[in-house]
Design a protein around this motif. Structure first.
Motif, mmCIF file in Angstrom:
data_model
loop_
_atom_site.group_PDB
_atom_site.id
_atom_site.type_symbol
_atom_site.label_atom_id
_atom_site.label_comp_id
_atom_site.label_asym_id
_atom_site.label_seq_id
_atom_site.Cartn_x
_atom_site.Cartn_y
_atom_site.Cartn_z
ATOM 1 N N THR A 195 14.294 -8.518 -4.886
ATOM 2 C CA THR A 195 13.651 -7.366 -5.502
ATOM 3 C C THR A 195 12.768 -7.792 -6.665
ATOM 4 N N PRO A 196 11.476 -7.449 -6.637
ATOM 5 C CA PRO A 196 10.583 -7.846 -7.726
ATOM 6 C C PRO A 196 10.778 -6.989 -8.977
ATOM 7 N N VAL A 197 10.231 -7.473 -10.081
ATOM 8 C CA VAL A 197 10.340 -6.742 -11.351
ATOM 9 C C VAL A 197 9.727 -5.355 -11.208
ATOM 10 N N SER A 198 8.552 -5.280 -10.637
ATOM 11 C CA SER A 198 7.935 -3.978 -10.397
ATOM 12 C C SER A 198 7.106 -4.049 -9.124
ATOM 13 N N TYR A 199 7.101 -2.966 -8.387
ATOM 14 C CA TYR A 199 6.275 -2.890 -7.188
ATOM 15 C C TYR A 199 5.930 -1.436 -6.920
ATOM 16 N N GLN A 200 4.788 -1.249 -6.341
ATOM 17 C CA GLN A 200 4.332 0.084 -5.992
ATOM 18 C C GLN A 200 3.688 0.019 -4.619
ATOM 19 N N LYS A 201 4.142 0.886 -3.741
ATOM 20 C CA LYS A 201 3.572 0.905 -2.398
ATOM 21 C C LYS A 201 2.232 1.637 -2.408
ATOM 22 N N GLN A 202 1.302 1.103 -1.635
ATOM 23 C CA GLN A 202 0.003 1.732 -1.482
ATOM 24 C C GLN A 202 -0.151 2.211 -0.049
ATOM 25 N N GLY A 203 -0.965 3.209 0.125
ATOM 26 C CA GLY A 203 -1.030 3.838 1.429
ATOM 27 C C GLY A 203 -1.665 3.005 2.520
ATOM 28 N N THR A 204 -2.640 2.170 2.166
ATOM 29 C CA THR A 204 -3.418 1.499 3.205
ATOM 30 C C THR A 204 -2.979 0.052 3.373
ATOM 31 N N PRO A 205 -2.557 -0.350 4.563
ATOM 32 C CA PRO A 205 -2.160 -1.744 4.791
ATOM 33 C C PRO A 205 -3.380 -2.625 5.039
ATOM 34 N N PHE A 206 -3.106 -3.916 5.163
ATOM 35 C CA PHE A 206 -4.164 -4.883 5.482
ATOM 36 C C PHE A 206 -3.830 -5.535 6.813
ATOM 37 N N VAL A 207 -4.815 -5.621 7.676
ATOM 38 C CA VAL A 207 -4.625 -6.271 8.970
ATOM 39 C C VAL A 207 -5.136 -7.703 8.864
ATOM 40 N N LEU A 208 -4.198 -8.619 8.903
ATOM 41 C CA LEU A 208 -4.527 -10.045 8.808
ATOM 42 C C LEU A 208 -4.750 -10.594 10.208
ATOM 43 N N THR A 209 -5.915 -11.167 10.429
ATOM 44 C CA THR A 209 -6.241 -11.717 11.744
ATOM 45 C C THR A 209 -6.516 -13.199 11.651
ATOM 46 N N ASP A 210 -6.677 -13.828 12.807
ATOM 47 C CA ASP A 210 -6.943 -15.265 12.847
ATOM 48 C C ASP A 210 -8.365 -15.600 12.440
ATOM 49 N N GLN A 211 -9.173 -14.593 12.106
ATOM 50 C CA GLN A 211 -10.551 -14.825 11.660
ATOM 51 C C GLN A 211 -10.665 -14.860 10.138
ATOM 52 N N MET A 212 -9.566 -14.601 9.435
ATOM 53 C CA MET A 212 -9.610 -14.569 7.974
ATOM 54 C C MET A 212 -9.683 -15.979 7.402
ATOM 55 N N ALA A 262 5.886 -16.734 -12.660
ATOM 56 C CA ALA A 262 5.476 -15.356 -12.412
ATOM 57 C C ALA A 262 4.254 -15.306 -11.501
ATOM 58 N N TYR A 263 4.063 -14.146 -10.886
ATOM 59 C CA TYR A 263 2.904 -13.951 -10.013
ATOM 60 C C TYR A 263 2.581 -12.471 -9.937
ATOM 61 N N GLU A 264 1.414 -12.177 -9.430
ATOM 62 C CA GLU A 264 1.007 -10.815 -9.093
ATOM 63 C C GLU A 264 0.482 -10.817 -7.663
ATOM 64 N N LEU A 265 0.801 -9.766 -6.945
ATOM 65 C CA LEU A 265 0.400 -9.664 -5.535
ATOM 66 C C LEU A 265 -0.135 -8.260 -5.271
ATOM 67 N N THR A 266 -1.310 -8.206 -4.708
ATOM 68 C CA THR A 266 -1.890 -6.930 -4.316
ATOM 69 C C THR A 266 -2.316 -7.014 -2.854
ATOM 70 N N VAL A 267 -1.896 -6.026 -2.074
ATOM 71 C CA VAL A 267 -2.316 -5.918 -0.678
ATOM 72 C C VAL A 267 -2.921 -4.527 -0.480
ATOM 73 N N ASN A 268 -4.150 -4.482 -0.003
ATOM 74 C CA ASN A 268 -4.768 -3.211 0.371
ATOM 75 C C ASN A 268 -5.707 -3.462 1.549
ATOM 76 N N GLN A 269 -6.469 -2.449 1.897
ATOM 77 C CA GLN A 269 -7.314 -2.575 3.075
ATOM 78 C C GLN A 269 -8.390 -3.631 2.937
ATOM 79 N N ASP A 270 -8.656 -4.075 1.701
ATOM 80 C CA ASP A 270 -9.723 -5.050 1.469
ATOM 81 C C ASP A 270 -9.247 -6.497 1.520
ATOM 82 N N GLY A 271 -7.931 -6.709 1.486
ATOM 83 C CA GLY A 271 -7.452 -8.080 1.536
ATOM 84 C C GLY A 271 -6.145 -8.274 0.793
#
Length: 852
Positions: A195-212, A262-271
């Motif tokens: 469990t991370p210190v803080s996290y917030q779910k966002q509505g839009t996922p990211f589709v990771l493909t083999d072209q990234m 420590a780290y920060e992680l953001t996932v959204n539709q842009d990457g």
């Protein structure tokens, strides 16, 4: 620190029944040591586990002659590994302690010769049997006429219906405990684990493909390579790495001021964007990203992965998050160690305490002292231990047994160090001393004998670890009478310097960090050194050493000088920082102020209720020692999960299920110490005078460590069974912030908050992490919990600890299989109802039988 061998305690072999034709009617668990000619077959049937209303067992041991020669009236020994027996007088047979946990049965004057094909029965009285671990193992026969040859013996054990009542009671208890688990909707579960210190779910996922592409700043190139390699089996191709990127990509960026890990992680539709100040922080961000990947995607070559949208800001609670693995008592192959490092890295553990030396084995090649592995890494039947050690823990009479024999070459060890380094895991080697050192002692004895015969006395004595004139008498907790290094000898320190320097060379070649070496320091028995001429000479010439007790401080003072001169600090079990004192005629152990400021790091393991040492970790931290919380009550992964008769593992320190490390409160673990049988908190009166940790003491609690001792781990499967899923609870408690239930002072409210947190945890583990462990790093043979079951209103109800597992059952007496009926409602049929929990892949846990 330690484990105690509580296998079968043979107290008496008293009755000989008439010879009979051998029978195959004993159906039970079997073990065959080696595929070699067998002269005997043994069946051991448990008849009574409350003999004469005492905590004793009565068994019948049936010996069947399966050879083509008569087993003679005299002149044979039947060796086995088990607990320490009492001496007794019997005309039929007797048991003798050889050394350690190795004993042998030999015929008494009334024993009758046993012809081929015939059987004889012996009655065995022993300590109470609690689980399968208590039975003896590793039987083999030796004839006096050829003492070098050993014949492995096939063994079958049958406990009959002895445990039906207690196992059913446990199933009912488990059912009641599982009922407390709340149903947690998927969208309310944290998506990152631990469990991370803080996290917030966002509505839009990211589709990771083999072209990234992976756009990583130069400093993070190694972590980018690691991520690309991890994704390759999933995507079917390795993503391109570059320093700059735009559009939809995975970005690894440096951000100042985030902390060491420590780290920060953001996932959204842009990457996907990962930020960290250090490489370690970036690595842990990548591990969090891995836990966002659905387990189903790990099967491979999906072409694309949908990563849920999330914003995470995270850092560990403790800088030291460790697993200790004992591969000395029973060996594990290199591939298993690499798998351990993989799972440690996934769950953000950063320290691997490598317990490679013990009484029963030395497992890492030391180029300067080849005898350590030439002799000390082998176990087999022997009359002189010049080529190998004696069998222990069921390793059997032959060196072909891979649990007793094996070591890592220099190249293997360097590979392990590099593998750990690339996963930001520090490896702490342990040179167990001065006790628990029999493998090293015997290896150096073999070196001594070889060089002495060659006429090179000076070189023979150069690394000798015992005083050859010592007449001291002692017996260690594990049964050894020759396992303690003589600390008065100059050659002892020459040996330690040589091993330390060999280790340093290998670490340097691996380009791996070496900050400390663990020197053990525990369980040195009474009686050592008292009749050693070398010790007497030292005491006569050194006024600081007045008694043999003072040798303790003398030894660790000199070891401290050795490591400090090489830029290292000293680690050890709690005893290295304790001092023996007598108060009001009672011997106690208190923190030794002489070493408190020396930066010693101590693993404090003693905290069992009623031991008087429940608060020892806090006392040592308050006194200035750097303390690693390693309490037996919560962190000893090798202890059995519960009191089931079929549950493997020892129980001398209690039982440790997955909830134990999860429930651990680092700064106030005394609050929730529990009785293992009633499941209730211990009486406050038991610990009312114990010392709490001070604010200054909290700063000295550097982290958490979970040991996995190996007495009962003879295969990788047995090893992984005890490791997982307990390790996930250790990881959660070491990484995640202090939970609300631990801070809540009202016990009733704390229990409510705990149940909520536990329910979330078991959902995450059962639905996400266990399926991941089915395939991650080749898959792990984790323990699948037994089903809880209970008869209520004439029906049999069942449940299981981890949501996501499938309960199947039968009512016709057969064992449930992956094709058996799925449990969905209470069972109404009468008779025997058998339950098992299954994974989606079809692997199953233990059978639970309820008779209605």
């Amino acid at each position: 620190m330690r484990t105690r061998s509580l296998s079968l305690l043979l107290l008496c072999i008293s009755l000989l029944f008439s010879c009979s034709k051998s029978s195959d009617s004993d159906k039970s668990e079997s073990a065959v040591a080696d595929e070699a000619p067998k002269r005997l077959k043994i069946s051991l049937e448990l008849i009574d586990n409350n003999y004469q209303n005492q905590a004793r067992s009565r068994s019948v041991l049936t010996l069947t002659n399966t050879g083509d020669e008569e087993l003679p009236v005299t002149g044979w020994k039947l060796f086995f590994n088990g607990g320490a027996p009492a001496t007794f007088d019997s005309t039929i047979a007797k048991v003798t302690l050889f050394n350690g946990d190795l004993h042998y049965i030999s015929p008494g004057p009334a024993f009758k010769a046993l012809p081929p094909g015939q059987s004889t029965r012996l009655e065995v009285l022993a300590g109470k049997i609690r689980n399968k671990t208590d039975f003896p193992v590793g039987f083999y026969l030796v004839l006096d006429k050829n003492p070098e040859q050993a014949f492995p013996v096939e063994v079958a054990i049958n406990s009959g219906k002895i445990f039906e009542k207690s196992d059913r009671s446990l199933a009912e208890t488990l059912f009641t405990e599982n009922q407390k688990i709340q149903t947690i909707p998927e969208d309310r579960l944290p998506t990152v684990f631990p469990t991370p210190v803080s996290y917030q779910k966002q509505g839009t996922p990211f589709v990771l493909t083999d072209q990234m592409v992976i756009a990583a700043e130069k400093e993070f190139r190694p972590e980018a390579e690691f991520l690309a390699t991890a994704l390759t089996p999933i995507l079917g191709t390795k993503l391109v790495l570059q320093e700059q990127g735009s559009g939809k990509a995975i970005f690894l960026q440096k951000k100042a001021g985030l902390g060491a890990e420590a780290y920060e992680l953001t996932v959204n539709q842009d990457g996907i964007r990962l930020s960290a100040t250090t490489r370690a922080g970036m690595f842990y961000g990548i591990q969090s990203l891995q836990t966002l990947i659905p387990a189903a995607a790990l099967i491979g070559k999906t072409g694309s992965i949908t990563i849920p949208g999330i914003v995470v800001s995270d850092a560990p609670r403790f800088p030291y998050r460790a697993l200790m693995v004992d591969i000395a008592r029973n060996f594990q192959p290199k591939a298993e160690i690499l798998k351990v490092l993989d799972v440690m890295a996934l769950y953000k553990l950063n320290t691997f305490h490598f317990h490679f030396s013990e009484d029963e084995g030395w497992r890492v090649e030391m180029p300067s002292l080849p005898e350590l592995t030439e002799v000390g890494a082998k176990r087999a039947h022997t009359t002189d231990e010049q080529k190998n050690l004696i069998p222990s823990y069921g390793s059997g009479p032959s060196t072909s047994n891979t649990s007793g024999t094996g070591f890592y070459s220099k190249a293997d060890f360097i590979e392990i160090l590099k593998y750990a380094r690339d996963r930001h895991i520090d490896v702490i080697p342990e040179i167990e001393s001065p006790g628990h050192a029999r493998a090293a002692i015997k290896a150096m004895d073999a070196r001594y004998d070889k060089l002495l015969k060659a006429g090179n006395k000076a070189e023979a004595e150069r690394y000798l670890l015992r005083d050859v004139a010592d007449k001291s008498v002692y017996r260690s907790v594990q049964g050894w009478n020759d396992n303690v290094i003589n600390v008065s000898l100059p050659s002892t320190y020459t040996f330690m310097e040589r091993v330390v320097d060999d280790l340093r060379v290998m670490y340097k070649e691996a380009d791996a960090p070496l900050k400390t070496i663990h020197f053990g320091g525990d369980e040195v028995p009474e009686g050592v050194w008292q009749k050693s001429p070398a010790v007497q000479k030292l005491m006569a010439g050194n006024p600081a050493v007045k008694t043999t007790d003072d040798l303790w401080y003398y030894y660790f003072g000199k070891i401290n000088q050795i490591v400090k001169s090489r830029g290292l600090f000293l680690s050890g079990w709690e005893e290295i920082g304790l001092k023996k004192v007598t108060q009001n005629g009672k011997v106690t152990w208190v923190p030794n102020q002489a070493f408190a400021s020396e930066n010693f790091r101590v693993n404090v393991w003693k905290n069992s209720p009623g031991s008087g040492a429940e608060d020892l970790a806090y006392r040592m931290a308050n006194a200035g020692y750097k303390v690693i919380l390693t309490g037996v009550t919560h962190m000893y992964l090798d202890l059995a999960y519960n009191p089931s008769s079929e549950e493997p593992g020892q129980y001398w320190g209690g039982y440790v299920d997955t909830d134990k490390p999860f429930s651990f409160i680092p700064y106030n673990y005394l609050r929730n110490l529990k009785d293992d049988f009633t499941r209730k908190r211990i009486a406050p009166s038991m610990i009312k005078s114990r010392e709490a940790v001070t604010e200054a003491g909290k700063a000295n609690l550097v982290g958490i460590e979970a040991p996995l001792w190996s007495e009962t781990n003879r295969t990788p499967q047995q090893f992984e069974y005890k490791l997982l899923p307990k390790l996930l609870a250790v990881a959660e408690r070491a990484w995640a912030k202090d939970p609300a239930w631990a801070r809540e002072k009202d016990d009733a409210k704390s229990d409510q908050l705990y149940n909520q947190a536990w329910s979330e945890f078991v959902h995450v583990v059962g639905k996400r992490e266990l399926p991941r462990l089915d395939v991650f790093a080749g898959g792990y043979q984790y323990r699948i919990p037994a089903v809880g079951a209970k008869v209520s209103n004439g029906k049999v109800s069942a449940n299981v600890q981890f949501p996501g597992l499938i309960i199947r059952y039968t009512t016709d007496g057969t064992e449930p299989t992956a094709k058996s009926e799925v449990y969905s409602e209470p069972v109404t049929q009468t008779g025997n109802v058998k339950f098992k929990a299954f994974t989606a892949a079809g692997r199953a846990g233990q059978t639970v039988t309820i008779t209605k």
